[in-house]
Design an enzyme around this catalytic site. Structure first.
Site, PDB file in Angstrom:
ATOM      1  N   HIS A 125       0.857  -1.188   0.000  1.00 37.94           N
ATOM      2  CA  HIS A 125       0.000   0.000   0.000  1.00 37.94           C
ATOM      3  C   HIS A 125       0.894   1.239   0.000  1.00 37.94           C
ATOM      4  O   HIS A 125       2.133   1.132  -0.051  1.00 37.94           O
ATOM      5  CB  HIS A 125      -0.953  -0.028   1.204  1.00 37.94           C
ATOM      6  CG  HIS A 125      -0.272  -0.274   2.522  1.00 37.94           C
ATOM      7  ND1 HIS A 125       0.614   0.614   3.077  1.00 37.94           N
ATOM      8  CD2 HIS A 125      -0.316  -1.333   3.375  1.00 37.94           C
ATOM      9  CE1 HIS A 125       1.055   0.141   4.230  1.00 37.94           C
ATOM     10  NE2 HIS A 125       0.520  -1.051   4.431  1.00 37.94           N
ATOM     11  N   HIS A 172       3.960   1.371   2.366  1.00 37.33           N
ATOM     12  CA  HIS A 172       5.148   0.686   1.844  1.00 37.33           C
ATOM     13  C   HIS A 172       5.823   1.540   0.767  1.00 37.33           C
ATOM     14  O   HIS A 172       7.050   1.649   0.726  1.00 37.33           O
ATOM     15  CB  HIS A 172       4.756  -0.649   1.203  1.00 37.33           C
ATOM     16  CG  HIS A 172       4.162  -1.660   2.133  1.00 37.33           C
ATOM     17  ND1 HIS A 172       2.864  -2.092   2.030  1.00 37.33           N
ATOM     18  CD2 HIS A 172       4.704  -2.348   3.175  1.00 37.33           C
ATOM     19  CE1 HIS A 172       2.634  -3.016   2.957  1.00 37.33           C
ATOM     20  NE2 HIS A 172       3.729  -3.183   3.665  1.00 37.33           N
ATOM     21  N   SER A 174      -2.505  -0.295   6.452  1.00 35.04           N
ATOM     22  CA  SER A 174      -2.002  -1.598   6.865  1.00 35.04           C
ATOM     23  C   SER A 174      -2.545  -2.638   5.902  1.00 35.04           C
ATOM     24  O   SER A 174      -3.693  -2.520   5.452  1.00 35.04           O
ATOM     25  CB  SER A 174      -2.488  -1.906   8.292  1.00 35.04           C
ATOM     26  OG  SER A 174      -2.321  -3.285   8.563  1.00 35.04           O
TER      27      SER A 174
HETATM   28  P1  AMP Z   1       4.597  -5.107   6.636  1.00 38.31           P
HETATM   29  O1  AMP Z   1       4.462  -5.485   5.196  1.00 38.31           O
HETATM   30  O2  AMP Z   1       3.290  -4.828   7.304  1.00 38.31           O
HETATM   31  O3  AMP Z   1       5.498  -6.027   7.402  1.00 38.31           O
HETATM   32  O4  AMP Z   1       5.331  -3.705   6.648  1.00 38.31           O
HETATM   33  C1  AMP Z   1       6.563  -3.514   5.989  1.00 38.31           C
HETATM   34  C2  AMP Z   1       7.120  -2.170   6.379  1.00 38.31           C
HETATM   35  O5  AMP Z   1       6.193  -1.143   6.025  1.00 38.31           O
HETATM   36  C3  AMP Z   1       7.348  -2.031   7.879  1.00 38.31           C
HETATM   37  O6  AMP Z   1       8.547  -1.314   8.110  1.00 38.31           O
HETATM   38  C4  AMP Z   1       6.149  -1.233   8.326  1.00 38.31           C
HETATM   39  O7  AMP Z   1       6.382  -0.484   9.497  1.00 38.31           O
HETATM   40  C5  AMP Z   1       5.948  -0.332   7.140  1.00 38.31           C
HETATM   41  N1  AMP Z   1       4.573   0.186   7.125  1.00 38.31           N
HETATM   42  C6  AMP Z   1       3.422  -0.530   7.240  1.00 38.31           C
HETATM   43  N2  AMP Z   1       2.349   0.305   7.228  1.00 38.31           N
HETATM   44  C7  AMP Z   1       2.830   1.561   7.124  1.00 38.31           C
HETATM   45  C8  AMP Z   1       2.224   2.863   7.075  1.00 38.31           C
HETATM   46  N3  AMP Z   1       0.899   3.031   7.132  1.00 38.31           N
HETATM   47  N4  AMP Z   1       3.035   3.932   6.965  1.00 38.31           N
HETATM   48  C9  AMP Z   1       4.391   3.785   6.909  1.00 38.31           C
HETATM   49  N5  AMP Z   1       5.022   2.596   6.946  1.00 38.31           N
HETATM   50  C10 AMP Z   1       4.249   1.495   7.057  1.00 38.31           C
END
Ligand code: AMP
Length: 274
Positions: free
Chosen positions: A25, A28, A176
């Site tokens: 999203h 990311h 998320s």
């Molecule tokens: P994930 O795919 O949920 O493991 O997230 C991968 C990376 O993206 C992690 O460093 C998260 O903290 C970051 N991330 C997830 N959601 C957001 C958001 N809304 N804003 C900024 N970074 C995010």
């Protein structure tokens, strides 16, 4: 991947790395854009890491859309998407894990006891494979960010860890991959997290410095919304994550709430007026 990284290093090029679990999203993408600006090459990993999910959590249901993810990576100028299989990273005789002693005893680590062991292990492995100069993590997962900073310091990784601000939907909901689980009826309840943080920020600005009062008001706001179950609402030290009773320095308010079956987290730095 290791050979490619070694070649880039030999040519004197820098590597920025953004680890993800996919279903990308705009949050990311903002991490990737930052990485793109900071280094010669940008590597993104997409790997739904089984060791960071506990029994009964959403490992099997975790949303996936590899084709859309790859298109978004291409549009964002990613040089290489690293997509290992579970067997690539965890062979049948796998037995080595990285654990932190103190940080996982707070916040999400309490209800997710194996989570940060899984995160620290997979990030260590990805760092050794990708050999980045810098890695970008979202501050939305604040405890994860603190854990990774500590891991890098404690184990002497020569990698700069950068925290990137939380990207939100227009209504304030922190983006998320798990938001995909929410039904339209659950969305107003999901907004409780950002609303509770906004309320706390307003109260701090008006001089409320007692953590219990701020947490109680946040709890009231969230629990008045249908279908919510609070996991925790905490005001803690930004580095140790230990509870704070009175706000006499900037602190982090962090919360985890289940809306239906979807577990959501959010946080905000609260800065008391001097
Ligand atoms: P994930 O795919 O949920 O493991 O997230 C991968 C990376 O993206 C992690 O460093 C998260 O903290 C970051 N991330 C997830 N959601 C957001 C958001 N809304 N804003 C900024 N970074 C995010």
């Amino acid at each position: 991947m290791q050979q490619q990284s070694r070649r880039w290093q030999r040519d004197g090029k820098t590597i920025a790395f953004v680890p993800t679990m996919g279903f990308l999203h705009d949050g990311h993408l903002s991490l990737m854009q930052q990485g793109r600006r900071m280094a010669d090459h940008l590597v993104v990993s997409i790997f739904v890491n089984p060791t960071q999910f506990g029994p009964g959590e959403d490992l099997d249901a975790y949303p996936r859309n590899i084709e859309r993810d790859l298109a978004r990576c291409e549009q964002t100028g990613v040089d290489l998407v690293f997509m290992p299989t579970t067997e690539d990273l965890y062979g049948p005789e796998y037995e080595t894990y990285v654990t932190l002693e103190a940080l996982p005893a707070h916040l999400c680590g309490i209800s997710r006891p194996v989570h940060f062991r899984g995160v620290a292990t997979v990030v260590t492995k990805l760092f050794n494979i990708i050999k980045p100069n810098m890695a970008i993590f979202g501050l939305k997962d604040y405890q994860q960010f603190v854990v990774i900073k500590k891991l890098v310091r404690d184990l002497n990784f020569d990698i700069e860890i950068i925290g990137a601000p939380t990207v939100r939907e227009s209504d304030g909901l922190a983006m998320s991959s798990r938001n995909a689980y929410l039904t339209p009826e659950q969305r107003p309840s999901a907004l409780g997290l950002s609303k509770a943080l906004n309320q706390a920020e307003t109260m701090v600005a008006s001089g409320v410095l007692d953590a219990d009062t701020l947490v109680l008001k946040a709890r009231e706001l969230i629990e008045a919304l249908p279908g919510t179950i609070t996991d925790y609402i905490t005001i803690c030290d930004a580095e140790t994550l230990a509870d704070v009773r009175r706000l006499d320095a900037p602190v982090v308010m962090a919360l985890a709430v289940k809306v239906g079956r979807t577990r959501l987290i959010d946080n905000r730095v609260l800065i008391p007026a001097v």
